[in-house]
Structures are given as structure tokens and as C-alpha cells.
Motif scaffolding. Sequence first.
Motif, PDB file in Angstrom:
ATOM      1  N   VAL A 224       0.837  -1.213   0.000  1.00  0.00           N
ATOM      2  CA  VAL A 224       0.000   0.000   0.000  1.00  0.00           C
ATOM      3  C   VAL A 224       0.866   1.255   0.000  1.00  0.00           C
ATOM      4  O   VAL A 224       0.643   2.198  -0.773  1.00  0.00           O
ATOM      5  CB  VAL A 224      -0.954   0.002   1.208  1.00  0.00           C
ATOM      6  N   GLU A 225       1.877   1.265   0.871  1.00  0.00           N
ATOM      7  CA  GLU A 225       2.732   2.446   0.965  1.00  0.00           C
ATOM      8  C   GLU A 225       3.490   2.668  -0.341  1.00  0.00           C
ATOM      9  O   GLU A 225       3.619   3.799  -0.827  1.00  0.00           O
ATOM     10  CB  GLU A 225       3.721   2.297   2.124  1.00  0.00           C
ATOM     11  N   ALA A 226       4.005   1.581  -0.920  1.00  0.00           N
ATOM     12  CA  ALA A 226       4.729   1.687  -2.191  1.00  0.00           C
ATOM     13  C   ALA A 226       3.802   2.176  -3.299  1.00  0.00           C
ATOM     14  O   ALA A 226       4.195   2.979  -4.155  1.00  0.00           O
ATOM     15  CB  ALA A 226       5.333   0.339  -2.562  1.00  0.00           C
ATOM     16  N   ALA A 227       2.551   1.709  -3.281  1.00  0.00           N
ATOM     17  CA  ALA A 227       1.579   2.126  -4.290  1.00  0.00           C
ATOM     18  C   ALA A 227       1.288   3.620  -4.172  1.00  0.00           C
ATOM     19  O   ALA A 227       1.148   4.318  -5.183  1.00  0.00           O
ATOM     20  CB  ALA A 227       0.289   1.319  -4.146  1.00  0.00           C
ATOM     21  N   ALA A 228       1.213   4.110  -2.943  1.00  0.00           N
ATOM     22  CA  ALA A 228       0.970   5.534  -2.730  1.00  0.00           C
ATOM     23  C   ALA A 228       2.142   6.363  -3.259  1.00  0.00           C
ATOM     24  O   ALA A 228       1.947   7.399  -3.908  1.00  0.00           O
ATOM     25  CB  ALA A 228       0.747   5.807  -1.243  1.00  0.00           C
ATOM     26  N   ARG A 229       3.388   5.886  -3.000  1.00  0.00           N
ATOM     27  CA  ARG A 229       4.567   6.593  -3.500  1.00  0.00           C
ATOM     28  C   ARG A 229       4.592   6.565  -5.028  1.00  0.00           C
ATOM     29  O   ARG A 229       5.006   7.536  -5.680  1.00  0.00           O
ATOM     30  CB  ARG A 229       5.841   5.960  -2.938  1.00  0.00           C
ATOM     31  N   TYR A 230       4.163   5.451  -5.612  1.00  0.00           N
ATOM     32  CA  TYR A 230       4.092   5.302  -7.063  1.00  0.00           C
ATOM     33  C   TYR A 230       3.179   6.362  -7.669  1.00  0.00           C
ATOM     34  O   TYR A 230       3.527   7.018  -8.671  1.00  0.00           O
ATOM     35  CB  TYR A 230       3.593   3.894  -7.402  1.00  0.00           C
ATOM     36  N   GLU A 231       1.997   6.550  -7.071  1.00  0.00           N
ATOM     37  CA  GLU A 231       1.041   7.520  -7.599  1.00  0.00           C
ATOM     38  C   GLU A 231       1.583   8.940  -7.492  1.00  0.00           C
ATOM     39  O   GLU A 231       1.377   9.772  -8.392  1.00  0.00           O
ATOM     40  CB  GLU A 231      -0.299   7.395  -6.864  1.00  0.00           C
ATOM     41  N   VAL A 232       2.272   9.243  -6.391  1.00  0.00           N
ATOM     42  CA  VAL A 232       2.850  10.576  -6.218  1.00  0.00           C
ATOM     43  C   VAL A 232       3.929  10.817  -7.274  1.00  0.00           C
ATOM     44  O   VAL A 232       3.981  11.881  -7.914  1.00  0.00           O
ATOM     45  CB  VAL A 232       3.439  10.744  -4.798  1.00  0.00           C
ATOM     46  N   ALA A 233       4.809   9.822  -7.465  1.00  0.00           N
ATOM     47  CA  ALA A 233       5.881   9.961  -8.450  1.00  0.00           C
ATOM     48  C   ALA A 233       5.317  10.125  -9.860  1.00  0.00           C
ATOM     49  O   ALA A 233       5.822  10.929 -10.666  1.00  0.00           O
ATOM     50  CB  ALA A 233       6.798   8.744  -8.384  1.00  0.00           C
ATOM     51  N   LYS A 234       4.275   9.388 -10.169  1.00  0.00           N
ATOM     52  CA  LYS A 234       3.648   9.464 -11.488  1.00  0.00           C
ATOM     53  C   LYS A 234       3.088  10.862 -11.732  1.00  0.00           C
ATOM     54  O   LYS A 234       3.259  11.441 -12.824  1.00  0.00           O
ATOM     55  CB  LYS A 234       2.547   8.408 -11.580  1.00  0.00           C
ATOM     56  N   LYS A 235       2.437  11.408 -10.721  1.00  0.00           N
ATOM     57  CA  LYS A 235       1.874  12.747 -10.834  1.00  0.00           C
ATOM     58  C   LYS A 235       2.977  13.789 -11.028  1.00  0.00           C
ATOM     59  O   LYS A 235       2.864  14.704 -11.856  1.00  0.00           O
ATOM     60  CB  LYS A 235       1.058  13.065  -9.585  1.00  0.00           C
TER      61      LYS A 235
END
Length: 267
Positions: A224-235
Motif C-alpha cells: 500500500v505504501e509503495a503504491a501511494a509513493r508510485y502515484e505521487v511519483a507518477k503525478k
Amino acid sequence: MTDLSIIRADRHTGIGSSDAKRIIEGDWLGLYNEKLGITEQEDLSHVFRVQLGVYTEQFHLEWIAKRDGFPLELPNERKHHPDYDFMFCHLDGWRPDQDTFIEVKHSNSRATVRDKAVYYMAQLQHAIAITGVEHAYFSVIAGNDEPEMAMIKRNNEYIERMIGLEASFWWHVSNQVPPEITPKGDQARLVEIGKQTPIDGLRAYNMETSNAWAEQAAEYTGTVEAAARYEVAKKELKSLMPEDASEATGHGITIKRDKRGALRFYT
């Protein structure tokens, strides 16, 4: 010790639907004292949310009957269980087309009808046991929203255990023996069984014994935490894309702009 002769008529002579809920919740001593007249029943005549439910009950019933197109009767007699005289209930409404009852509530919360049905499961199954129906209907007005109605199936396991607890409680009343200890294990088990009762044909499942579920749950919570970081980086990468760029490449990532202007990632 208070003599049983002081037990007044109506709810003091047995266990009603709201009493069933209190028994499941463990309020045995408080209810015992009320049944024997040792303490007075709480006066709810000045509680707004309670009186609001009382005043909107008939309108609520008539509205859903008109909306959903079914006949409605408003019974006012008290019904007793055919085998346990101490069990009684008052029905809000009756559907003669399906030979079953309707229970209605006015709630100040935004909980779903399913959540409220679970909350009031003891009352619902108590009335189902008394009337002998295979299903009943439960409708809730949340605030000033349109009433939401669900079908509640008869849960025989729940009813059997519930009647056992009610009979145990009534033994204390009949014999004037204050209940010092309540069967918390049985009560907790009944709550879990209540959650599994089909509501509109759907039920809740406990997946604690599923190894596959445990494996995927661990994977999900671990990422979950990695997925959240992924979305931030993508944005952030999208924000760095030059407005006149058809594509941008660097450090193993390529972003391309399609004909509609959407940005697509490639690695």
C-alpha cells in the motif's frame, strides 16, 4: 426482594424486540431491574431522535408502500411467540402480499441500510421468530434521504441461540434472581452470526481461515505504501513533462503524449 406482583402490564410481562437487543448487548441487570419495577424505564418522551422516529413511522411506511407498489396494513396488536409466552413484539407494518412484516427506523447517521440491519439484527430476528416468517423487510430513513429498504432472511441458528439467551434472562426475572454474570461468549458469537445473515440475498463472510486470502492480504498491506509513493511519483513526472513535448525520456522511463493529449508511461 421485589414481589413479582409489581410487574406491570405490557413490556414488563415479557421480552419485547428492543429488550432482545439489550440482552444481546449484555444489559441484563439494567433490564432485570426495569422488568421487576426496581428502576423505572427510561423516559424517552423528551428525546428528539426517538420521537422523530415515532412521528415519521406511519408516513415512512405509507411512502415506501406507495413508492414500491405493495399493499400495507398497520397492525396494532401485540404478537406472542407460539411456544414462549414471554416473547412478544409490536409490528410496525405488514405486507399481506408476502405475508410478512416491515420494520422501519429513522436514523440521524449516514450508515447504510445493511449496517443498520446488522445493528438491529436482534430486534429483527426476535420478531421473525415470533411471526414465523422466512423473511422480513427493514427500511431506514437516514437524515432526510429517501428511505432505503432491504430484505432480511430468517437466520435459524441466530434465533435458536437468541431464544436460549432470552430464556436464561427470563429465568432470572421469573425467579427474582439478579443476573450477576452474563454469557459474554454466547453474546459475542451471536453478534458474529448476525453479521452473516443474508440481507438482500448477500451476506458478510469472515475470511480468517482462508490461506489464499491471508497471502494476498499480506501482499496488499505490504505494498500500500509503495503504491501511494508510485502515484505521487507518477503525478510529479507528468508535471515535469514540457507542454510542447510529444515524448520525454530519461532514467529508464519514457512518457508519450497520445493524439488526445493523454500522457502514457513506458519503461
